[in-house]
Scaffold this motif. Structure first.
Motif, PDB file in Angstrom:
ATOM      1  N   SER A 235      44.759  33.687  -1.478  1.00 33.85           N
ATOM      2  CA  SER A 235      43.516  34.278  -0.944  1.00 33.85           C
ATOM      3  C   SER A 235      43.034  35.574  -1.830  1.00 33.85           C
ATOM      4  O   SER A 235      41.764  35.715  -1.952  1.00 33.85           O
ATOM      5  N   VAL A 236      43.958  36.176  -2.462  1.00 37.46           N
ATOM      6  CA  VAL A 236      43.361  36.772  -3.615  1.00 37.46           C
ATOM      7  C   VAL A 236      42.552  36.177  -4.859  1.00 37.46           C
ATOM      8  O   VAL A 236      41.326  36.654  -4.982  1.00 37.46           O
ATOM      9  N   GLY A 237      43.190  35.079  -5.206  1.00 38.64           N
ATOM     10  CA  GLY A 237      42.387  34.103  -6.171  1.00 38.64           C
ATOM     11  C   GLY A 237      41.031  33.817  -5.418  1.00 38.64           C
ATOM     12  O   GLY A 237      40.163  33.724  -6.321  1.00 38.64           O
ATOM     13  N   MET A 238      41.048  33.338  -4.280  1.00 37.27           N
ATOM     14  CA  MET A 238      39.749  32.838  -3.692  1.00 37.27           C
ATOM     15  C   MET A 238      38.784  34.077  -3.555  1.00 37.27           C
ATOM     16  O   MET A 238      37.595  33.610  -3.757  1.00 37.27           O
ATOM     17  N   THR A 239      39.204  35.173  -3.118  1.00 36.55           N
ATOM     18  CA  THR A 239      38.273  36.377  -3.095  1.00 36.55           C
ATOM     19  C   THR A 239      37.852  36.753  -4.414  1.00 36.55           C
ATOM     20  O   THR A 239      36.691  36.793  -4.431  1.00 36.55           O
ATOM     21  N   LEU A 240      38.488  36.738  -5.272  1.00 36.25           N
ATOM     22  CA  LEU A 240      38.027  37.164  -6.523  1.00 36.25           C
ATOM     23  C   LEU A 240      37.113  36.081  -7.336  1.00 36.25           C
ATOM     24  O   LEU A 240      36.064  36.311  -7.893  1.00 36.25           O
ATOM     25  N   GLY A 241      37.155  34.945  -7.163  1.00 32.98           N
ATOM     26  CA  GLY A 241      36.568  33.634  -7.276  1.00 32.98           C
ATOM     27  C   GLY A 241      35.067  33.668  -6.638  1.00 32.98           C
ATOM     28  O   GLY A 241      34.132  33.115  -7.041  1.00 32.98           O
ATOM     29  N   ALA A 242      34.992  34.312  -5.456  1.00 32.53           N
ATOM     30  CA  ALA A 242      33.966  34.484  -4.548  1.00 32.53           C
ATOM     31  C   ALA A 242      33.525  35.769  -4.311  1.00 32.53           C
ATOM     32  O   ALA A 242      33.135  36.125  -3.417  1.00 32.53           O
ATOM     33  N   LEU A 243      33.750  36.838  -5.407  1.00 30.83           N
ATOM     34  CA  LEU A 243      33.411  38.136  -5.309  1.00 30.83           C
ATOM     35  C   LEU A 243      31.888  38.367  -4.835  1.00 30.83           C
ATOM     36  O   LEU A 243      31.661  39.241  -4.184  1.00 30.83           O
ATOM     37  N   PRO A 244      30.782  37.390  -5.282  1.00 35.66           N
ATOM     38  CA  PRO A 244      29.609  37.821  -4.872  1.00 35.66           C
ATOM     39  C   PRO A 244      29.625  37.723  -3.298  1.00 35.66           C
ATOM     40  O   PRO A 244      28.729  38.441  -2.823  1.00 35.66           O
TER      41      PRO A 244
END
Length: 308
Positions: A235-244
């Motif tokens: 979830s953290v990786g996903m959120t960082l990857g979709a930070l915009p």
């Protein structure tokens, strides 16, 4: 009027309506991760998902109705709130629904889901059909193997990806794969294994082969905790990857939600993996994707207003 209310409650319970409704957050989040869509398309995805999830959850009870009839002879000894049992628990097995009505309900919802999915994308049709087949296979393997839990992870990941493929056909985006891993790990550790832990005494009597029945409570608690931690990292990786998409507020909210719904329950399971604890973990984890979707929307709103 009373009869109508009872029939609605029975159908709602048959489709595990609360769980099915919460599940709609998963494809909607997939849609946001893919870049969003016009309001009309969002509504179409939401309606298709409602119909599909209500149908798929009902398929479980339809296929398992013989096992569920036997289940009522060996109910678990403890009581506690179970988000999965809102409405009526296994109404078909209890005789609150007839088999023709139950089959018609599943067929009607399935048809609606397929028609709406076809209006979105042929990929969405394939994903919905595959998810339904995986659910049927999961039920048929109830007394065969505990590894059927892997099927549920794949099934839930495919359902969430419907939202992504409603927007784009891209399959080489790391965010998509992190999203799928997040959903699969969350389902296995936060819903499937812990739900089986809560029902382990019933399943032993029924000869149902689940991870807790075959490997015991301690190992099951460890496995559930491990997959919950995998879901948190994903979830953290996903959120960082979709930070915009999430913005800083969405990122912070997702991390906090993961800590509350994934990390803390994982630590509880490491200390205690009794059925009552497992049921509490299941209830909390069930709300998690809705919370992440909410933080993503808040993050987008904050970004639009402040640029953060």
């Amino acid at each position: 009027m009373t009869l109508l209310v009872e029939n609605v409650r029975a159908l709602y319970g048959f489709s595990r309506g609360t769980q099915a409704t919460l599940s709609v957050a998963q494809p909607l989040l997939g849609l946001l991760l893919a870049g969003g869509a016009p309001p009309g398309r969002v509504v179409l995805v939401a309606l298709a998902s409602f119909a599909a999830y209500f149908a798929v959850f009902a398929v479980n009870d339809l296929i398992d109705w013989n096992i569920d009839q036997q289940r009522f002879a060996h109910l678990r000894e403890f009581e506690g709130f179970d988000i999965d049992s809102a409405g009526v628990r296994h109404p078909l097995a209890q005789g609150r629904l007839s088999l023709p009505v139950a089959a018609s309900w599943v067929a009607s919802l399935g048809a609606v889901a397929l028609v709406l999915a076809a209006m979105i994308s042929w990929v969405c049709v394939v994903l919905f059909v595959t998810a339904a087949l995986l659910e049927a296979a999961y039920c048929k393997l109830a007394r065969v193997t505990p590894y059927k839990t892997l099927l549920t992870g794949v099934m839930v990941a495919l359902g969430g990806c419907v939202g992504w493929f409603a927007v784009t056909d891209a399959v080489d985006e790391p965010v998509l794969w992190l999203f799928a891993l997040w959903l699969a790990a969350w389902e296995i550790g936060g819903r499937n294994i812990v739900n089986d832990l809560a029902d382990v005494d019933e399943d032993v009597h029924l000869g149902v082969r689940t991870v807790p029945v075959v490997y015991g409570r301690r190992r099951s608690g460890l496995l559930s905790a491990a997959t919950l931690l995998v879901a948190f990292v994903a979830s953290v990786g996903m959120t960082l990857g979709a930070l915009p998409v999430f913005g800083l507020l969405g990122l912070a909210g997702t991390v906090v939600a993961g800590g509350v719904a994934l990390v803390c329950p994982a630590l509880r399971l490491l200390r205690c993996c009794e059925p009552r604890t497992a049921l509490a973990v299941f209830n909390r984890a069930s709300l998690y994707p809705v919370a992440v979707l909410g933080f993503a929307l808040l993050g987008q709103a904050a970004h639009a207003l402040t640029g953060l």
